[in-house]
Design a protein around this motif. Structure first.
Motif, mmCIF file in Angstrom:
data_model
loop_
_atom_site.group_PDB
_atom_site.id
_atom_site.type_symbol
_atom_site.label_atom_id
_atom_site.label_comp_id
_atom_site.label_asym_id
_atom_site.label_seq_id
_atom_site.Cartn_x
_atom_site.Cartn_y
_atom_site.Cartn_z
ATOM 1 N N GLU A 99 0.732 -1.265 0.108
ATOM 2 C CA GLU A 99 -0.013 -0.027 0.104
ATOM 3 C C GLU A 99 1.060 1.311 0.081
ATOM 4 O O GLU A 99 0.250 2.425 -0.385
ATOM 5 C CB GLU A 99 -0.770 -0.090 1.102
ATOM 6 C CG GLU A 99 -2.083 -0.835 0.991
ATOM 7 C CD GLU A 99 -2.861 -0.684 -0.015
ATOM 8 O OE1 GLU A 99 -3.412 0.436 -0.284
ATOM 9 O OE2 GLU A 99 -3.541 -1.503 -0.538
ATOM 10 N N VAL A 100 2.151 1.196 0.245
ATOM 11 C CA VAL A 100 3.161 2.330 0.347
ATOM 12 C C VAL A 100 3.499 2.564 -0.987
ATOM 13 O O VAL A 100 4.052 1.704 -1.636
ATOM 14 C CB VAL A 100 4.136 1.927 1.325
ATOM 15 C CG1 VAL A 100 4.997 3.198 1.457
ATOM 16 C CG2 VAL A 100 3.925 1.739 2.639
ATOM 17 N N ALA A 101 3.305 3.865 -1.332
ATOM 18 C CA ALA A 101 3.917 4.290 -2.858
ATOM 19 C C ALA A 101 5.316 4.202 -2.765
ATOM 20 O O ALA A 101 6.027 4.481 -1.819
ATOM 21 C CB ALA A 101 3.487 5.913 -2.955
ATOM 22 N N GLY A 102 5.679 3.872 -3.859
ATOM 23 C CA GLY A 102 7.151 3.598 -4.170
ATOM 24 C C GLY A 102 7.844 2.125 -3.758
ATOM 25 O O GLY A 102 8.889 2.003 -3.764
ATOM 26 N N VAL A 103 6.901 1.448 -3.141
ATOM 27 C CA VAL A 103 7.327 0.185 -2.508
ATOM 28 C C VAL A 103 7.980 -1.015 -3.810
ATOM 29 O O VAL A 103 8.817 -1.666 -3.322
ATOM 30 C CB VAL A 103 6.226 -0.462 -2.046
ATOM 31 C CG1 VAL A 103 5.367 -1.128 -2.810
ATOM 32 C CG2 VAL A 103 6.975 -1.511 -1.102
ATOM 33 N N SER A 104 7.736 -0.585 -4.907
ATOM 34 C CA SER A 104 8.187 -1.578 -5.939
ATOM 35 C C SER A 104 9.551 -1.562 -6.206
ATOM 36 O O SER A 104 10.132 -2.446 -6.832
ATOM 37 C CB SER A 104 7.439 -1.153 -7.426
ATOM 38 O OG SER A 104 7.871 0.072 -7.715
ATOM 39 N N THR A 105 10.219 -0.497 -5.648
ATOM 40 C CA THR A 105 11.726 -0.559 -5.753
ATOM 41 C C THR A 105 12.462 -1.412 -4.783
ATOM 42 O O THR A 105 13.499 -1.884 -4.949
ATOM 43 C CB THR A 105 12.328 0.966 -5.626
ATOM 44 O OG1 THR A 105 11.866 1.371 -4.316
ATOM 45 C CG2 THR A 105 11.858 1.963 -6.861
ATOM 46 N N VAL A 106 11.734 -1.876 -3.603
ATOM 47 C CA VAL A 106 12.334 -2.631 -2.695
ATOM 48 C C VAL A 106 11.612 -3.913 -2.435
ATOM 49 O O VAL A 106 12.247 -4.626 -1.611
ATOM 50 C CB VAL A 106 12.485 -1.600 -1.323
ATOM 51 C CG1 VAL A 106 13.349 -0.472 -1.544
ATOM 52 C CG2 VAL A 106 11.035 -1.113 -0.757
ATOM 53 N N PHE A 107 10.269 -4.181 -2.700
ATOM 54 C CA PHE A 107 9.631 -5.262 -2.303
ATOM 55 C C PHE A 107 9.740 -6.247 -3.396
ATOM 56 O O PHE A 107 9.288 -6.145 -4.703
ATOM 57 C CB PHE A 107 7.949 -4.977 -1.949
ATOM 58 C CG PHE A 107 7.454 -6.067 -1.285
ATOM 59 C CD1 PHE A 107 7.849 -6.669 -0.395
ATOM 60 C CD2 PHE A 107 6.243 -6.857 -2.144
ATOM 61 C CE1 PHE A 107 7.266 -7.809 0.387
ATOM 62 C CE2 PHE A 107 5.571 -7.818 -1.551
ATOM 63 C CZ PHE A 107 6.074 -8.503 -0.442
ATOM 64 N N ARG A 108 10.134 -7.493 -2.877
ATOM 65 C CA ARG A 108 10.559 -8.489 -4.161
ATOM 66 C C ARG A 108 9.208 -9.539 -4.154
ATOM 67 O O ARG A 108 9.028 -10.014 -5.387
ATOM 68 C CB ARG A 108 11.716 -9.469 -3.586
ATOM 69 C CG ARG A 108 13.017 -8.594 -3.868
ATOM 70 C CD ARG A 108 13.509 -8.486 -5.037
ATOM 71 N NE ARG A 108 13.952 -9.898 -5.558
ATOM 72 C CZ ARG A 108 13.983 -9.866 -7.062
ATOM 73 N NH1 ARG A 108 13.664 -8.882 -7.703
ATOM 74 N NH2 ARG A 108 14.027 -11.196 -7.173
ATOM 75 N N GLY A 109 8.636 -9.616 -3.073
ATOM 76 C CA GLY A 109 7.475 -10.586 -3.265
ATOM 77 C C GLY A 109 7.355 -11.416 -1.989
ATOM 78 O O GLY A 109 8.066 -10.920 -0.778
ATOM 79 N N GLY A 110 6.485 -12.549 -1.809
ATOM 80 C CA GLY A 110 6.464 -13.062 -0.818
ATOM 81 C C GLY A 110 5.838 -14.601 -0.997
ATOM 82 O O GLY A 110 5.178 -14.809 -2.014
ATOM 83 N N LEU A 111 5.675 -15.188 0.206
ATOM 84 C CA LEU A 111 5.155 -16.565 0.211
ATOM 85 C C LEU A 111 4.206 -16.536 1.248
ATOM 86 O O LEU A 111 4.116 -16.168 2.355
ATOM 87 C CB LEU A 111 6.214 -17.592 0.521
ATOM 88 C CG LEU A 111 7.596 -17.698 -0.387
ATOM 89 C CD1 LEU A 111 8.469 -18.682 0.266
ATOM 90 C CD2 LEU A 111 7.097 -18.306 -1.851
#
Length: 175
Positions: A47-59
């Motif tokens: 939900e945090v703007a700009g997170v795509s540069t740091v969040f790889r994903g999850g299980l």
């Protein structure tokens, strides 16, 4: 929307903002392995703007066998201790770091209720964070219904990540 008359506790994007901002600043990445939180941690983070540069994903490894097959948790550990265990939480955090090729891994495992699981009480939660500077695992005893336990686990996971990101050890890791 259906209301059961109970207060619903929902983590807010602002809960994840400090962690995301620190990761952006450090140019490091994050992945999550979730059991009892069932994707709520990842949903709060994205939900945090700009997170795509740091969040790889999850299980989301709700089933015990998936903790082994997807996150690489030792099957013997799961067989002897069960899924709700501090060492399992650490193994999940390290496993998701490896699988998602992330600098940091955060994991949640526990009992949200309404009933105990494998002799473990409702509200018992383990949150683990693993990163370049080491690992941390916390045992929580959370009160309330499923929503409160899950939200509490998410909030604590984000606070733990921030604490490690701000620690002198993490800052001197040079990663």
């Amino acid at each position: 929307m259906f209301s059961s008359g109970r207060e619903v506790v929902v983590p807010q994007p602002s809960d994840a903002a400090p962690a995301v901002h620190l990761l952006v600043e450090r140019r490091e990445t994050l992945a999550v392995a979730e059991s009892l939180t069932g994707g709520l941690l990842a949903a709060t983070i994205v939900e945090v703007a700009g997170v795509s540069t740091v969040f790889r994903g999850g299980l989301v490894v709700y089933a015990t066998d998936l903790k082994a097959s997807l996150a690489g948790v030792d099957e013997r550990l799961l067989a002897t201790r069960g899924a709700v265990d501090p060492d399992v939480a650490v193994a999940l955090a390290e496993g998701v770091r490896r699988v998602c090729r992330a600098d940091w891994g955060v994991a949640t495992t526990g009992v949200a209720g309404p009933d105990p699981q494998d002799g473990k009480p409702v509200g018992l939660v383990y949150v683990a964070v693993a990163g370049p500077a080491g690992q941390r695992v916390d045992e929580l005893r959370l009160d309330g219904g499923r929503a409160a336990v899950r939200a509490g686990a998410v909030s604590h996971a984000l606070e733990s990540l921030v604490a490690l990101l701000r620690s002198p050890t993490a800052n001197s890791s040079g990663s």
